[in-house]
Design a protein around this motif. Structure first.
Motif, PDB file in Angstrom:
ATOM      1  N   ALA A 257      21.407 -18.539 -20.045  1.00 28.30           N
ATOM      2  CA  ALA A 257      22.174 -17.346 -19.681  1.00 28.30           C
ATOM      3  C   ALA A 257      22.635 -16.533 -20.892  1.00 28.30           C
ATOM      4  CB  ALA A 257      23.362 -17.743 -18.813  1.00 28.30           C
ATOM      5  N   TYR A 258      21.692 -16.108 -21.713  1.00 27.38           N
ATOM      6  CA  TYR A 258      22.039 -15.299 -22.885  1.00 27.38           C
ATOM      7  C   TYR A 258      21.966 -13.804 -22.548  1.00 27.38           C
ATOM      8  CZ  TYR A 258      21.585 -19.713 -25.394  1.00 27.38           C
ATOM      9  OH  TYR A 258      21.744 -21.016 -25.813  1.00 27.38           O
ATOM     10  N   PHE A 259      22.661 -13.404 -21.509  1.00 25.21           N
ATOM     11  CA  PHE A 259      22.648 -12.016 -21.058  1.00 25.21           C
ATOM     12  C   PHE A 259      23.363 -11.120 -22.071  1.00 25.21           C
ATOM     13  CE2 PHE A 259      22.463 -14.593 -17.186  1.00 25.21           C
ATOM     14  CZ  PHE A 259      21.385 -14.022 -16.525  1.00 25.21           C
ATOM     15  N   PRO A 260      22.787  -9.980 -22.431  1.00 23.94           N
ATOM     16  CA  PRO A 260      23.497  -9.043 -23.315  1.00 23.94           C
ATOM     17  C   PRO A 260      24.658  -8.397 -22.573  1.00 23.94           C
ATOM     18  CG  PRO A 260      21.447  -8.074 -22.524  1.00 23.94           C
ATOM     19  CD  PRO A 260      21.456  -9.494 -22.038  1.00 23.94           C
ATOM     20  N   LEU A 261      25.795  -8.268 -23.253  1.00 20.90           N
ATOM     21  CA  LEU A 261      27.003  -7.765 -22.605  1.00 20.90           C
ATOM     22  C   LEU A 261      27.498  -6.449 -23.185  1.00 20.90           C
ATOM     23  CD1 LEU A 261      28.999 -11.127 -22.362  1.00 20.90           C
ATOM     24  CD2 LEU A 261      27.445 -10.123 -20.664  1.00 20.90           C
ATOM     25  N   SER A 262      27.310  -6.232 -24.474  1.00 21.71           N
ATOM     26  CA  SER A 262      27.805  -5.013 -25.109  1.00 21.71           C
ATOM     27  C   SER A 262      27.092  -4.818 -26.433  1.00 21.71           C
ATOM     28  CB  SER A 262      29.316  -5.095 -25.342  1.00 21.71           C
ATOM     29  OG  SER A 262      29.780  -3.966 -26.046  1.00 21.71           O
ATOM     30  N   GLY A 275      30.196  -5.704 -18.761  1.00 16.80           N
ATOM     31  CA  GLY A 275      28.836  -6.050 -19.123  1.00 16.80           C
ATOM     32  C   GLY A 275      28.234  -7.141 -18.266  1.00 16.80           C
ATOM     33  N   TRP A 276      29.069  -8.048 -17.759  1.00 14.16           N
ATOM     34  CA  TRP A 276      28.579  -9.122 -16.892  1.00 14.16           C
ATOM     35  C   TRP A 276      28.172  -8.623 -15.508  1.00 14.16           C
ATOM     36  CZ3 TRP A 276      26.590 -13.697 -17.241  1.00 14.16           C
ATOM     37  CH2 TRP A 276      26.886 -14.523 -18.316  1.00 14.16           C
ATOM     38  N   GLN A 277      28.787  -7.561 -15.023  1.00 19.52           N
ATOM     39  CA  GLN A 277      28.652  -7.198 -13.614  1.00 19.52           C
ATOM     40  C   GLN A 277      27.224  -6.933 -13.156  1.00 19.52           C
ATOM     41  OE1 GLN A 277      31.156  -7.899 -11.600  1.00 19.52           O
ATOM     42  NE2 GLN A 277      31.970  -8.588 -13.578  1.00 19.52           N
ATOM     43  N   HIS A 279      24.423  -8.070 -14.289  1.00 26.60           N
ATOM     44  CA  HIS A 279      23.686  -9.341 -14.293  1.00 26.60           C
ATOM     45  C   HIS A 279      24.094 -10.215 -13.111  1.00 26.60           C
ATOM     46  CE1 HIS A 279      22.358  -8.137 -18.228  1.00 26.60           C
ATOM     47  NE2 HIS A 279      23.567  -8.247 -18.754  1.00 26.60           N
ATOM     48  N   LEU A 280      25.386 -10.285 -12.853  1.00 24.08           N
ATOM     49  CA  LEU A 280      25.868 -11.145 -11.773  1.00 24.08           C
ATOM     50  C   LEU A 280      25.511 -10.586 -10.405  1.00 24.08           C
ATOM     51  CD1 LEU A 280      29.367 -12.196 -13.165  1.00 24.08           C
ATOM     52  CD2 LEU A 280      27.221 -13.498 -13.192  1.00 24.08           C
ATOM     53  N   GLN A 281      25.543  -9.281 -10.260  1.00 23.88           N
ATOM     54  CA  GLN A 281      25.141  -8.685  -8.985  1.00 23.88           C
ATOM     55  C   GLN A 281      23.674  -8.984  -8.685  1.00 23.88           C
ATOM     56  OE1 GLN A 281      26.169  -4.542  -9.404  1.00 23.88           O
ATOM     57  NE2 GLN A 281      28.365  -4.980  -9.537  1.00 23.88           N
ATOM     58  N   LYS A 282      22.845  -8.854  -9.708  1.00 25.69           N
ATOM     59  CA  LYS A 282      21.421  -9.148  -9.543  1.00 25.69           C
ATOM     60  C   LYS A 282      21.198 -10.625  -9.229  1.00 25.69           C
ATOM     61  CE  LYS A 282      17.035  -8.640 -12.060  1.00 25.69           C
ATOM     62  NZ  LYS A 282      16.434  -8.199 -13.350  1.00 25.69           N
ATOM     63  N   LEU A 283      21.905 -11.505  -9.954  1.00 30.03           N
ATOM     64  CA  LEU A 283      21.777 -12.942  -9.704  1.00 30.03           C
ATOM     65  C   LEU A 283      22.225 -13.316  -8.298  1.00 30.03           C
ATOM     66  CD1 LEU A 283      22.982 -14.677 -13.002  1.00 30.03           C
ATOM     67  CD2 LEU A 283      20.755 -14.952 -11.906  1.00 30.03           C
ATOM     68  N   ALA A 339      34.337 -14.064 -15.571  1.00 28.81           N
ATOM     69  CA  ALA A 339      33.338 -13.421 -14.723  1.00 28.81           C
ATOM     70  C   ALA A 339      32.565 -14.419 -13.869  1.00 28.81           C
ATOM     71  CB  ALA A 339      32.363 -12.626 -15.588  1.00 28.81           C
ATOM     72  N   CYS A 340      32.354 -15.646 -14.367  1.00 33.34           N
ATOM     73  CA  CYS A 340      31.376 -16.539 -13.749  1.00 33.34           C
ATOM     74  C   CYS A 340      31.931 -17.819 -13.137  1.00 33.34           C
ATOM     75  CB  CYS A 340      30.313 -16.932 -14.783  1.00 33.34           C
ATOM     76  SG  CYS A 340      29.470 -15.553 -15.568  1.00 33.34           S
TER      77      CYS A 340
END
Length: 387
Positions: A257-262, A275-277, A279-283, A339-340
């Motif tokens: 989970a190395y999602f870019p945030l900013s 920045g998390w939103q 990614h989390l919506q898609k997941l 966020a998670c």
């Protein structure tokens, strides 16, 4: 002898007269503008902040004892029970242990392994069968479980398993034959040592393309005949997890989970949370289709100002002399958990990474490494894992 009580109507006017000047002083005294917090103070504030889930009444979700509170363990030349004690302080309940296989290049189908070597050219004792088993035996009485997570290391100009890509069908057949022998060995080790989880691969982006679905399903059937515990696969965050067609044959979806945030340096907490939103919506939408719980098989942040921009990039060792940014790392951890951690489909996570016996002045503490140890990020981790 107890003195007689003074009737209330006699003493309260005198008490009020004594207290009133103090009340007026504190109410009308000049207010000073708050000074901007420095980064060290901010990091400490994050470390000590109460959990927002407690405020929202969601503690029952977070306190689920089955949630995986993990770290990625770095195998070394030895291990003692004392080296596991800091994990207990941080409420860690899982270790991901990583043995390696080696390929000469991304297009070379042959896989070399470190099955029995106690040390030497192809790995450390802690990455060998004996070292992994001994570490797990020390950890289990302390309530710490083991996820065995074998990994392929590509020599030459590439070091990422996502680059592995054969140039012919014959080479793919040879690669899968070699990988089958590699992973079945670790399935047998996991079964013999009663490991609580097995990850059957890590970021093999080309090998998990839909064209290879049949090969993976056949491999998973073979693994299940050898190992009878839960299975996952650790997919790269950037597209790989969506292309995999065999998730239904596994118990958990694993995501690195190395999602870019900013993209900005030193981003504030609210920016990281925003920045998390996406990614989390898609997941969340994708998880409804897969209907499998998700585990972040790796997640972590460097101690650098740009830690949130490209979390997957390893810090340059030559930049070790640059000032570390512990406050940004701590904010990234706070945003990760806020966020998670309470999401119902997230089964847990493994923080990258943890060095046994690392001292406060150790090398990984001084440079821009991922580890949270001896940094404000560790206190953030401990607070959330303790929920």
């Amino acid at each position: 002898m107890t003195p007689p009580l003074v009737p209330a109507q006699r003493w309260w006017p005198w008490a009020l007269a004594a207290v009133l000047p103090l009340l007026l002083f504190f109410w009308f005294r000049p207010r000073q503008a708050a000074a901007p917090a420095d980064t060290a103070h901010e990091a400490q504030t994050l470390a000590e902040a109460p959990s927002p889930f407690a405020e929202r009444g969601r503690g029952a979700v977070v306190s689920d004892s089955t949630r995986l509170r993990g770290v990625s363990w770095v195998g070394g030349d030895s291990i003692t029970a004392a080296e596991l004690e800091p994990l207990l302080k941080d409420h860690v309940s899982w270790l991901a242990q990583t043995p390696f296989g080696w390929q000469a290049s991304a297009t070379e189908p042959a896989i070399r392994s470190n099955f029995g070597r106690p040390s030497g050219r192809f790995g450390l004792w802690g990455e060998s069968d004996a070292g992994i088993a001994y570490t797990a035996r020390l950890a289990r009485p302390k309530g710490i479980r083991t996820l065995l997570k074998p990994h392929l290391w590509v020599r030459g100009r590439s070091s990422w398993p996502g680059d592995i890509n054969m140039t012919s069908a014959a080479d793919w057949n040879a690669w899968f034959a070699g990988y089958t022998a590699f992973i079945l060995h670790y399935a047998a080790l996991a079964e013999a040592e009663h490991f609580e989880g097995l990850c059957i691969g890590t970021e093999l982006q080309h090998a998990t393309e839909p064209a290879h679905e049949k090969a993976w399903r056949g491999l998973i059937k073979q693994i299940r005949r050898v190992y009878h515990g839960p299975l996952t696969y650790a997919a790269n965050w950037s597209g790989e997890y969506e292309q995999i067609k065999f998730w239904d044959a596994l118990d958990y979806v694993g995501i690195q989970a190395y999602f870019p945030l900013s993209t900005q340096p030193n981003p504030p907490l609210d920016s990281l949370l925003r920045g998390w939103q996406p990614h989390l919506q898609k997941l969340a939408q994708w998880q409804k289709k897969i209907k499998k719980p998700i585990v972040f098989t790796e997640v972590g942040y460097k101690t650098t100002p740009d830690a949130a921009a490209k979390p997957w990039e390893w810090p340059q060792r030559l930049a070790a002399a640059a000032p570390a940014d512990e406050a940004t790392q701590a904010r990234c951890y706070e945003a990760l958990f806020r966020a998670c951690w309470g999401l119902p489909w997230l089964k847990g996570m493994f923080i990258w990474k943890w060095y046994p016996s690392l001292q406060p002045d150790g090398s990984a503490r001084r440079h821009a490494d991922f580890t949270p140890q001896h940094k404000p990020a560790e206190a953030v981790l401990a607070r959330w894992y303790g929920q």
